[in-house]
Every structure is written in C-alpha cells, then in structure tokens.
Write a protein that holds these residues in place. Structure first.
Motif, PDB file in Angstrom:
ATOM      1  N   THR A 182      25.885  -5.601 -33.818  1.00 51.72           N
ATOM      2  CA  THR A 182      24.794  -6.505 -34.184  1.00 51.72           C
ATOM      3  C   THR A 182      24.182  -7.242 -32.996  1.00 51.72           C
ATOM      4  OG1 THR A 182      26.369  -8.275 -34.697  1.00 51.72           O
ATOM      5  CG2 THR A 182      25.654  -6.857 -36.521  1.00 51.72           C
ATOM      6  N   CYS A 183      24.734  -7.066 -31.799  1.00 52.31           N
ATOM      7  CA  CYS A 183      24.208  -7.757 -30.619  1.00 52.31           C
ATOM      8  C   CYS A 183      24.300  -6.831 -29.405  1.00 52.31           C
ATOM      9  CB  CYS A 183      24.966  -9.051 -30.361  1.00 52.31           C
ATOM     10  SG  CYS A 183      24.331  -9.973 -28.945  1.00 52.31           S
ATOM     11  N   SER A 184      23.184  -6.209 -29.055  1.00 52.26           N
ATOM     12  CA  SER A 184      23.198  -5.265 -27.934  1.00 52.26           C
ATOM     13  C   SER A 184      23.478  -5.963 -26.602  1.00 52.26           C
ATOM     14  CB  SER A 184      21.899  -4.467 -27.882  1.00 52.26           C
ATOM     15  OG  SER A 184      20.796  -5.324 -27.728  1.00 52.26           O
TER      16      SER A 184
ATOM     17  N   ALA B  83      21.546   0.033 -26.160  1.00 51.29           N
ATOM     18  CA  ALA B  83      20.087   0.204 -26.280  1.00 51.29           C
ATOM     19  C   ALA B  83      19.769   1.116 -27.452  1.00 51.29           C
ATOM     20  CB  ALA B  83      19.522   0.782 -24.979  1.00 51.29           C
ATOM     21  N   PRO B  84      20.097   0.676 -28.672  1.00 55.23           N
ATOM     22  CA  PRO B  84      19.834   1.535 -29.835  1.00 55.23           C
ATOM     23  C   PRO B  84      18.334   1.775 -30.007  1.00 55.23           C
ATOM     24  CG  PRO B  84      20.411  -0.677 -30.537  1.00 55.23           C
ATOM     25  CD  PRO B  84      20.604  -0.634 -29.050  1.00 55.23           C
ATOM     26  N   ASP B  85      17.986   3.021 -30.308  1.00 53.11           N
ATOM     27  CA  ASP B  85      16.570   3.312 -30.540  1.00 53.11           C
ATOM     28  C   ASP B  85      16.249   3.137 -32.026  1.00 53.11           C
ATOM     29  OD1 ASP B  85      17.491   5.627 -31.828  1.00 53.11           O
ATOM     30  OD2 ASP B  85      17.036   6.931 -30.126  1.00 53.11           O
ATOM     31  N   ALA B  86      15.004   3.373 -32.374  1.00 52.35           N
ATOM     32  CA  ALA B  86      14.557   3.176 -33.756  1.00 52.35           C
ATOM     33  C   ALA B  86      15.326   4.068 -34.726  1.00 52.35           C
ATOM     34  CB  ALA B  86      13.058   3.437 -33.874  1.00 52.35           C
TER      35      ALA B  86
ATOM     36  N   PRO C  97      22.589  -8.421 -38.703  1.00 50.64           N
ATOM     37  CA  PRO C  97      23.426  -9.561 -38.330  1.00 50.64           C
ATOM     38  C   PRO C  97      23.836 -10.447 -39.505  1.00 50.64           C
ATOM     39  CG  PRO C  97      21.480  -9.437 -36.929  1.00 50.64           C
ATOM     40  CD  PRO C  97      21.308  -8.418 -38.005  1.00 50.64           C
ATOM     41  N   ASP C  98      22.952 -10.641 -40.469  1.00 55.62           N
ATOM     42  CA  ASP C  98      23.296 -11.497 -41.606  1.00 55.62           C
ATOM     43  C   ASP C  98      24.346 -10.852 -42.501  1.00 55.62           C
ATOM     44  OD1 ASP C  98      21.512 -13.412 -40.740  1.00 55.62           O
ATOM     45  OD2 ASP C  98      19.869 -12.678 -41.996  1.00 55.62           O
TER      46      ASP C  98
END
Length: 180
Positions: free
Chosen positions: A103-105, A133-136, A148-149
């Motif tokens: 949830t946090c790159s 660096a996750p892509d779409a 994240p929630d």
C-alpha cells in the motif's frame, strides 16, 4: 533465503490473495499473486534478516491466520480441515509488513534499499518493480491488495516494527531515512 521459510511465504501469500482477491480474470489473478508473493518475500527477508532468525522461525512457529481472519471478518476455519493446514503457516507480522509494502511504494522502495546492503542482498531493485513502481496494470489487477483503507487494519498491526526495522537497517548502513 532458507527453505524453512518457503512454507511461511507460500501460506502468507495465499492468505493475502484470499483475503483481498484480485479483479476478475486469470491474468489479474496471476498479477495479484505475483505482487503479493513479492511483498511477502520482501517482508520475510526483512523479518528474518539474520542467519540466526531463519533456523529459529520453525521452532517458534508462525502465528497462523486466526487473528488475521478475525480482523478482516473472514469465516472461521477448522484447523483439522483441508484449509486449516496451510493457515497454520501464516506469519502475522510478515502479512502486516507485506500489506504495508503493497500500500506504500515509498516504504517498499526504502525496504528494497535497506536490503540491498544486507548480506542476503535481496536482489536488484528492478526485481521489486511491482512493489516500488507498480504500473496501472498492477493496480487494476489487485485493487483490494493496494487499497490503503481496506488494508489499514492489517498494516497497523505491525507497521511500527517495520519502520523500526528499516530505521535500524538504514542506520547500520548510515543511510538517512526520509519518508519512513
């Protein structure tokens, strides 16, 4: 990494992808599992960072998924049932740290950097691209794992210990940690 930890990695990855399923489709399922496995592997390398940690992990035993299942309001499971065996190998701390990395790159990048200077090394930063660096496509495949929630309850269980571990690894390396 010790083979002793392969069961922990497999079970914790399985728990994450069952608790936070991928978007529909075989490709999405494969991408979500790859991301979860990468996060769990990185979290395991951080949690069991010393040569002493690996042999001790089977002795202490992982926590199992019971508390995690309760936390995400999953159905209770029977330890004696077919689903119960792998669930006993889930490591709650590893699951929490993996959720934080997913949830946090920025946190994931700091974790990869911290591992880069460790004895095990953890591989090159490019090997961890799905976390750092996750892509779409990565984000669309695993929207629940990356939310994240939705992941907050699991992340909050052990995030302070992850931040402290990264701080210690960075201070051992004398590298400042800015965004942890």
């Amino acid at each position: 990494m010790s083979l002793d930890l392969s069961s922990v990695i497999a079970a914790t990855t399985q728990w994450l992808i069952r608790a936070y399923p991928a978007a529909d489709g075989a490709m999405n399922a494969a991408l979500a599992e790859a991301q979860a496995r990468q996060a769990v592997t990185l979290a395991t390398l951080l949690r069991y960072a010393t040569p002493t940690d690996c042999p001790l992990s089977p002795l202490a035993g992982p926590d199992g998924s019971f508390r995690l299942d309760w936390l995400v309001d999953a159905e209770p499971y029977e330890i004696s049932g077919p689903d119960g065996v792998w669930r006993t190998w889930v490591d709650e701390v590893v699951a929490s740290w993996a959720a934080a990395l997913l949830t946090c790159s920025t946190l994931a990048s700091q974790a990869v950097a911290a591992l880069g200077d460790c004895e095990d090394g953890g591989g090159s930063p490019g090997e961890w691209r799905r976390l750092t660096a996750p892509d779409a496509l990565d984000c669309r495949a695993a929207p629940l794992l990356r939310h994240p929630d939705l992941m907050a309850l699991v992340v909050d269980l052990h995030r302070p210990q992850l931040v402290e571990r990264l701080r210690r690894l960075h201070s051992d390396d004398q590298t400042p940690t800015s965004a942890v």
